[in-house]
Motif scaffolding. Structure first.
Motif, mmCIF file in Angstrom:
data_model
loop_
_atom_site.group_PDB
_atom_site.id
_atom_site.type_symbol
_atom_site.label_atom_id
_atom_site.label_comp_id
_atom_site.label_asym_id
_atom_site.label_seq_id
_atom_site.Cartn_x
_atom_site.Cartn_y
_atom_site.Cartn_z
ATOM 1 N N MET A 1 0.642 10.948 -19.185
ATOM 2 C CA MET A 1 -0.667 11.554 -18.937
ATOM 3 C C MET A 1 -1.567 11.478 -20.174
ATOM 4 S SD MET A 1 -0.521 12.306 -15.798
ATOM 5 C CE MET A 1 0.693 10.990 -15.564
ATOM 6 N N VAL A 2 -0.959 11.590 -21.370
ATOM 7 C CA VAL A 2 -1.733 11.462 -22.606
ATOM 8 C C VAL A 2 -2.337 10.065 -22.711
ATOM 9 C CG1 VAL A 2 -1.576 11.372 -25.121
ATOM 10 C CG2 VAL A 2 -0.480 13.233 -23.875
ATOM 11 N N TYR A 3 -1.524 9.033 -22.454
ATOM 12 C CA TYR A 3 -2.009 7.654 -22.546
ATOM 13 C C TYR A 3 -3.090 7.375 -21.519
ATOM 14 C CZ TYR A 3 2.163 6.939 -25.429
ATOM 15 O OH TYR A 3 3.126 7.030 -26.395
ATOM 16 N N ILE A 4 -2.894 7.846 -20.290
ATOM 17 C CA ILE A 4 -3.904 7.632 -19.254
ATOM 18 C C ILE A 4 -5.147 8.440 -19.565
ATOM 19 C CG2 ILE A 4 -4.431 7.962 -16.802
ATOM 20 C CD1 ILE A 4 -1.460 7.462 -16.203
ATOM 21 N N GLY A 5 -4.976 9.677 -20.049
ATOM 22 C CA GLY A 5 -6.110 10.525 -20.394
ATOM 23 C C GLY A 5 -6.992 9.891 -21.466
ATOM 24 N N LYS A 6 -6.389 9.203 -22.429
ATOM 25 C CA LYS A 6 -7.159 8.549 -23.482
ATOM 26 C C LYS A 6 -8.024 7.428 -22.927
ATOM 27 C CE LYS A 6 -5.215 7.442 -27.329
ATOM 28 N NZ LYS A 6 -4.223 6.886 -28.288
ATOM 29 N N PHE B 1 -4.749 1.183 -17.609
ATOM 30 C CA PHE B 1 -5.751 0.115 -17.573
ATOM 31 C C PHE B 1 -6.657 0.263 -16.355
ATOM 32 C CE2 PHE B 1 -2.597 -2.898 -19.873
ATOM 33 C CZ PHE B 1 -2.867 -2.251 -21.069
ATOM 34 N N SER B 2 -6.028 0.521 -15.195
ATOM 35 C CA SER B 2 -6.774 0.633 -13.943
ATOM 36 C C SER B 2 -7.782 1.778 -13.992
ATOM 37 C CB SER B 2 -5.802 0.838 -12.781
ATOM 38 O OG SER B 2 -6.492 1.056 -11.574
ATOM 39 N N PHE B 3 -7.342 2.948 -14.450
ATOM 40 C CA PHE B 3 -8.251 4.093 -14.529
ATOM 41 C C PHE B 3 -9.355 3.854 -15.560
ATOM 42 C CE2 PHE B 3 -4.808 6.491 -12.435
ATOM 43 C CZ PHE B 3 -5.556 7.207 -11.510
ATOM 44 N N GLY B 4 -9.018 3.192 -16.653
ATOM 45 C CA GLY B 4 -10.024 2.904 -17.679
ATOM 46 C C GLY B 4 -11.108 1.972 -17.175
ATOM 47 N N VAL B 5 -10.706 0.917 -16.447
ATOM 48 C CA VAL B 5 -11.678 -0.033 -15.895
ATOM 49 C C VAL B 5 -12.536 0.635 -14.826
ATOM 50 C CG1 VAL B 5 -11.905 -2.145 -14.530
ATOM 51 C CG2 VAL B 5 -10.303 -2.071 -16.451
ATOM 52 N N GLN B 6 -11.932 1.475 -13.974
ATOM 53 C CA GLN B 6 -12.697 2.190 -12.957
ATOM 54 C C GLN B 6 -13.718 3.138 -13.581
ATOM 55 O OE1 GLN B 6 -10.245 4.117 -9.957
ATOM 56 N NE2 GLN B 6 -8.865 2.373 -9.844
ATOM 57 N N LYS B 7 -13.352 3.725 -14.691
ATOM 58 C CA LYS B 7 -14.233 4.700 -15.342
ATOM 59 C C LYS B 7 -15.395 4.037 -16.077
ATOM 60 C CE LYS B 7 -15.248 8.870 -17.019
ATOM 61 N NZ LYS B 7 -15.648 10.015 -16.183
ATOM 62 N N PHE B 8 -15.115 2.988 -16.836
ATOM 63 C CA PHE B 8 -16.131 2.407 -17.718
ATOM 64 C C PHE B 8 -16.546 0.979 -17.344
ATOM 65 C CE2 PHE B 8 -13.517 5.288 -20.420
ATOM 66 C CZ PHE B 8 -14.486 6.268 -20.632
ATOM 67 N N GLY B 9 -15.880 0.366 -16.350
ATOM 68 C CA GLY B 9 -16.130 -1.033 -16.056
ATOM 69 C C GLY B 9 -15.350 -1.910 -17.023
ATOM 70 N N VAL B 10 -15.250 -3.205 -16.702
ATOM 71 C CA VAL B 10 -14.448 -4.111 -17.529
ATOM 72 C C VAL B 10 -15.011 -4.194 -18.946
ATOM 73 C CG1 VAL B 10 -13.636 -6.480 -17.820
ATOM 74 C CG2 VAL B 10 -13.722 -5.465 -15.533
ATOM 75 N N GLY B 11 -16.334 -4.382 -19.052
ATOM 76 C CA GLY B 11 -16.958 -4.512 -20.367
ATOM 77 C C GLY B 11 -16.834 -3.246 -21.194
#
Length: 237
Positions: A227-232, A128-138
């Motif tokens: 790593m697969v889940y975080i990579g996605k 979740f943390s890496f996804g939000v950092q990459k794309f923002g919350v929205g």
């Protein structure tokens, strides 16, 4: 029947069986890493070769499953420590179990679903943390409606299934291994005295060797799937 050693503190129950086992293995990982990394030289010695091989191995898992270069840098050390920690915890119950009366004090922490769920939750929160950092919350939340909006419930359910499969796969394999080893050593060995003890000894040794292999595979699988889940989460589909 064995029971977990539980302490109540400030109204909270602490399973000391998991705490003791996890602490022992954390200290073991720390000791091994310090021992292997002492006296680092330009021309690697045997101990340095071992830790460099382990780092290359876990870095390879990260590179193969996470495309984002920035995420790879942050996940490198996480994957290394996670693999070693889980590997050591998987092996503990194969060689050391301490039981006082009916209370189990030391066993493999990963034979407890609460421990494996804690690891799975850690991976989930990191994703979740890496996804939000990459794309923002929205942008991150919008990924749940990809590729079409009506897939939102399925994508949300997938988060829970990923969590459960990641945790329960590890728990099930380690728990089953310890149960079978207990049956061989406790029930079979004592069933008909010396003849069954002689029969059980090689069976226990063979199963211990196989369990070391299974524990190693499960540590690899857990880190790979993490790593697969975080990579996605850091890849735009």
């Amino acid at each position: 029947m064995e029971k977990s050693f539980v302490i109540n503190f400030l109204g909270l129950n602490f399973d000391m069986t998991g705490v003791v086992g996890s602490t022992l293995m954390a200290l073991a990982v720390l000791f091994v890493c310090i021992w292997l990394s002492r006296k680092v030289e330009l021309k690697p010695n045997k101990k340095q070769n071992v830790i460099e091989y382990l780092l290359d191995f876990t870095n390879g898992i990260v590179r193969d499953n996470v495309e984002d270069v920035d995420a790879q840098k942050h996940l490198s050390l996480y994957a290394f420590v996670l693999f070693l920690f889980i590997w050591f915890m998987n092996q503990l119950g194969m060689f050391l179990e301490v039981q006082v009366d009916e209370f189990m004090v030391v066993k493999s922490p990963t034979a407890d679903p609460v421990v494996t769920m804690s690891f799975a939750m850690m991976t989930l929160l990191l994703s979740f943390s890496f996804g939000v950092q990459k794309f923002g919350v929205g942008g991150y939340l919008k990924n749940y409606t990809a590729p079409v909006g009506f897939l939102l419930p399925i994508n949300v359910i997938e988060e829970f299934t990923n969590f459960l499969t990641l945790a329960l796969r590890l728990y099930g394999n380690i728990y089953a291994g310890e149960v079978l080893l207990t049956l061989i050593g406790g029930r079979l060995a004592q069933s008909f005295g010396i003849p069954t003890m002689i029969l059980a000894a090689p069976l226990a040794m063979i199963w211990q060797g196989f369990s070391v292999f299974i524990g190693s595979i499960q540590a690899y699988v857990f880190v790979t799937l993490s790593m697969v889940y975080i990579g996605k989460k850091v890849t735009k589909e």
